[in-house]
Design a protein around this motif. Structure first.
Motif, mmCIF file in Angstrom:
data_model
loop_
_atom_site.group_PDB
_atom_site.id
_atom_site.type_symbol
_atom_site.label_atom_id
_atom_site.label_comp_id
_atom_site.label_asym_id
_atom_site.label_seq_id
_atom_site.Cartn_x
_atom_site.Cartn_y
_atom_site.Cartn_z
ATOM 1 N N UNK A 84 0.833 -1.206 0.000
ATOM 2 C CA UNK A 84 0.000 0.000 0.000
ATOM 3 C C UNK A 84 0.864 1.250 0.000
ATOM 4 N N UNK A 85 0.414 2.279 -0.690
ATOM 5 C CA UNK A 85 1.148 3.540 -0.751
ATOM 6 C C UNK A 85 0.978 4.289 0.567
ATOM 7 N N UNK A 86 2.121 4.590 1.202
ATOM 8 C CA UNK A 86 2.110 5.251 2.500
ATOM 9 C C UNK A 86 3.265 6.250 2.613
ATOM 10 N N UNK A 87 3.137 7.170 3.554
ATOM 11 C CA UNK A 87 4.218 8.089 3.916
ATOM 12 C C UNK A 87 4.545 7.814 5.389
ATOM 13 N N UNK A 88 5.797 7.414 5.641
ATOM 14 C CA UNK A 88 6.241 7.048 6.990
ATOM 15 C C UNK A 88 7.097 8.179 7.555
ATOM 16 N N UNK A 89 6.656 8.744 8.681
ATOM 17 C CA UNK A 89 7.280 9.951 9.229
ATOM 18 C C UNK A 89 7.895 9.660 10.602
ATOM 19 N N UNK A 90 9.245 9.704 10.727
ATOM 20 C CA UNK A 90 9.861 9.545 12.046
ATOM 21 C C UNK A 90 9.813 10.865 12.811
ATOM 22 N N UNK A 91 9.209 10.831 13.989
ATOM 23 C CA UNK A 91 9.092 12.031 14.826
ATOM 24 C C UNK A 91 10.196 11.987 15.883
ATOM 25 N N UNK A 92 11.258 12.733 15.621
ATOM 26 C CA UNK A 92 12.488 12.628 16.402
ATOM 27 C C UNK A 92 12.288 12.891 17.891
ATOM 28 N N UNK A 376 13.384 12.513 8.608
ATOM 29 C CA UNK A 376 13.595 11.859 7.317
ATOM 30 C C UNK A 376 12.465 10.932 6.924
ATOM 31 N N UNK A 377 11.369 11.494 6.432
ATOM 32 C CA UNK A 377 10.225 10.672 6.061
ATOM 33 C C UNK A 377 10.494 9.907 4.766
ATOM 34 N N UNK A 378 9.847 8.759 4.632
ATOM 35 C CA UNK A 378 9.967 7.933 3.437
ATOM 36 C C UNK A 378 8.610 7.774 2.770
ATOM 37 N N UNK A 379 8.566 8.061 1.474
ATOM 38 C CA UNK A 379 7.395 7.767 0.649
ATOM 39 C C UNK A 379 7.609 6.363 0.096
ATOM 40 N N UNK A 380 6.629 5.467 0.313
ATOM 41 C CA UNK A 380 6.859 4.084 -0.098
ATOM 42 C C UNK A 380 5.560 3.407 -0.491
ATOM 43 N N UNK A 381 5.606 2.560 -1.553
ATOM 44 C CA UNK A 381 6.781 2.241 -2.365
ATOM 45 C C UNK A 381 7.075 3.313 -3.415
ATOM 46 N N UNK A 382 8.274 3.200 -3.997
ATOM 47 C CA UNK A 382 8.685 4.047 -5.099
ATOM 48 C C UNK A 382 9.244 3.168 -6.215
ATOM 49 N N UNK A 383 9.296 3.693 -7.448
ATOM 50 C CA UNK A 383 9.910 2.936 -8.546
ATOM 51 C C UNK A 383 11.405 2.743 -8.315
ATOM 52 N N UNK A 384 11.959 1.713 -8.936
ATOM 53 C CA UNK A 384 13.388 1.440 -8.831
ATOM 54 C C UNK A 384 13.649 -0.038 -8.635
ATOM 55 N N UNK A 385 14.872 -0.459 -8.998
ATOM 56 C CA UNK A 385 15.249 -1.873 -8.889
ATOM 57 C C UNK A 385 15.795 -2.218 -7.514
ATOM 58 N N UNK A 386 16.490 -1.249 -6.873
ATOM 59 C CA UNK A 386 17.065 -1.464 -5.552
ATOM 60 C C UNK A 386 17.278 -0.117 -4.877
#
Length: 395
Positions: A84-92, A376-386
Motif C-alpha cells: 500500500x502507498x504510504x508516507x512514513x514519518x519519524x518524529x524525532x 527523514x520521512x519515506x514515501x513508499x513504495x517508489x519505482x526502482x530496482x534497488x
C-alpha cells in the motif's frame, strides 16, 4: 540534522554572512511557464551506450546517461507492487512513526519506536523499512506490506543508513561515534568499522559504477570520498566556507557531478566526484537541506528549511528555474517524491507537520499535523530496482 546535538546549536547562529560572495548564478525564478519541467515527457534513454564497469555484484547500469532511468512512474518492482502507498514519518522528539495515507492526506497510524528516530530507510532488497533510532541505538524494521513494526535490532549510533550497490552491506552513518560502520545488509552484524577524522558523518550517494561514495560531514564542514570495496576513506576535503554544514548528497543523472546541500552556506556545493577537486557553489536559499530528483530526471527539488521554500534546479540548463514558497512559511526538511512523480513530500522539522507539494505548480496540496520533530520521512513504495538507502535513493 538532529536538533538535540550541541555542535549544531553552536553552529546554527554563526555563519550567515558572505553569501553574495558565494552566489554562483541567479537565485532562479523564471517568469515563463507556470508548469514545472518535471511534468513534461521524459527524455528517452539512449541506445547502444557503452556498459559501465560496475562494482562486482552490482546490477548493471541501465542507461549511463541517466542513473535514475529505473525510477520512472509505474516502474514498481514486483517486490513492492502490492504494497500500500504510504508516507512514513519519524518524529524525532516524540519517539514515534506517523503513517499517512497519501490519497486522503490523513494520518492512519502512529506507533512508538526507539529514542530519537531520524530517518526511515528502504532496504536494498526493497522488502523492509528501517527506522534509525539514533539515541536508542537500534533499528526498528517495518513491514511495508502490513505497516507493522517488528523487533528492534541493536545498532549503535545509527544516525543514517545506506546500502552498498551490490546489496552486501549496510553502511551506518555513526555520526557521534565518528565511524562509517559496514554491516551485513540483512543481519546488521558488523563487518568493519571505519574511523573518520571529520565530525558528523551524515549523508551520502554513490558513483555510477558503485565503486566509491561521497559522504558529508556536517559538524566539521568536510566531504569524504570512500572506496566501496576496500571500505576505506581515500580522499577528504574541507568545504571553502567558514561554518559550512553540508547535508544531503545527490548525484546528477549523468553521473558526472555530486550536489551537496549546505544549510549554513545556504545553497549547493557542486563537486566532481571522480577528480575530487574544489567544488563550486550555487545559492538556493536559507537552510538548504534535502535534495530530490524528479521522476523524469530533469529537475532536482531543494528544500530550504530556514525560509520555508523549495528551489527547483534544472540539470540540463544548469540553473535554478523556480522557487516555491510554502504559504505561511514552514521548515521543509527531508522526504521524497510520490511514485507517480506528481507530489513532493517533505517533513516540517520545527512545525510538527508534513507538506505535500504539487510538482507541476509548486502549490501546497496539504499540511498534515504529526509528532514533534519530524525528520527523514519515506514515501513508499517508489519505482526502482534497488535502494541505496537514506529516505529512498533508488536505481
Amino acid at each position: 540534522m538532529r536538533t538535540m546535538k550541541a555542535a549544531r546549536l553552536l553552529a546554527a547562529g554563526a555563519a550567515l554572512t558572505a553569501l553574495t560572495l558565494l552566489s554562483a548564478c541567479d537565485s532562479g525564478s523564471s517568469r515563463h511557464e507556470n508548469e514545472a519541467i518535471g511534468s513534461k515527457a521524459p527524455v528517452q534513454p539512449r541506445v547502444n551506450e557503452p556498459r559501465v564497469n560496475v562494482l562486482p555484484g552490482m546490477p548493471p547500469v541501465e542507461d549511463p546517461t541517466d542513473l535514475y532511468s529505473a525510477d520512472r512512474p509505474g516502474r514498481l518492482s514486483p517486490v513492492v507492487r502490492d504494497f500500500p502507498s504510504r508516507v512514513y514519518v519519524p518524529n524525532t522528539q516524540s519517539d514515534t512513526v506517523t503513517v499517512i495515507d497519501p490519497k486522503t492526506y490523513k494520518v492512519i497510524d502512529t506507533f512508538p519506536v526507539g529514542h530519537q528516530p531520524q530517518h526511515v530507510v528502504p532496504s536494498w532488497d526493497l522488502k523492509t523499512l528501517w527506522v534509525n533510532n539514533d539515541l536508542g541505538n537500534s533499528l526498528t524494521p517495518i513491514d511495508p506490506g502490513t505497516g507493522r513494526a517488528g523487533k528492534p535490532v541493536a545498532v549503535h549510533d545509527p544516525y543514517n543508513l545506506y546500502f552498498t550497490p551490490d546489496g552486501r552491506y549496510a553502511v551506518v552513518m555513526a555520526s557521534m561515534d565518528r565511524q562509517l560502520v559496514f554491516r551485513d545488509a540483512h543481519t546488521m552484524k558488523t563487518v568493519k568499522a571505519v574511523p573518520v577524522s571529520c565530525y558528523g558523518v551524515n549523508h551520502a550517494d554513490f558513483s555510477p559504477d558503485g565503486r566509491y561514495f561521497i559522504v558529508s560531514c556536517e559538524f566539521s564542514g568536510e566531504v569524504l570520498k570512500v572506496d566501496t570495496a576496500r571500505m576505506k576513506v581515500v580522499e577528504q576535503e574541507k568545504l571553502p566556507f567558514h561554518g559550512a554544514m553540508p547535508q544531503d548528497v545527490k548525484i546528477s543523472p549523468d553521473g558526472k557531478l555530486f550536489y551537496i546541500a549546505d544549510m549554513m552556506a545556504n545553497g549547493l556545493w557542486i563537486l566532481d566526484g571522480d577528480r575530487f577537486t574544489k567544488p563550486r557553489f550555487l545559492y538556493t536559499g536559507k537552510g538548504a537541506h534535502g535534495l530530490y530528483v524528479s521522476r523524469d530526471s530533469r529537475e532536482m527539488y531543494v528544500s530550504n528549511r530556514g525560509e520555508g521554500t523549495i528551489s527547483v534546479f534544472d540539470f540540463a540548463r544548469n540553473r535554478l528555474t523556480k522557487k516555491w514558497h510554502l504559504p505561511g512559511g514552514g521548515s521543509p526538511d527531508m522526504g521524497g517524491v510520490s511514485a507517480d512523480g506528481t507530489v513532493l513530500w517533505l517533513s516540517g522539522r520545527y512545525n510538527s507537520e508534513v507538506y505535500a507539494i504539487d510538482t507541476r505548480t509548486g502549490r501546497e496540496l496539504a499540511r498534515i499535523r504529526v509528532g514533534s520533530g519530524p525528520h527523514g520521512l519515506a514515501v513508499y513504495p517508489q519505482p526502482g530496482r534497488y535502494s541505496l538507502g537514506h529516505t529512498g535513493i533508488f536505481r
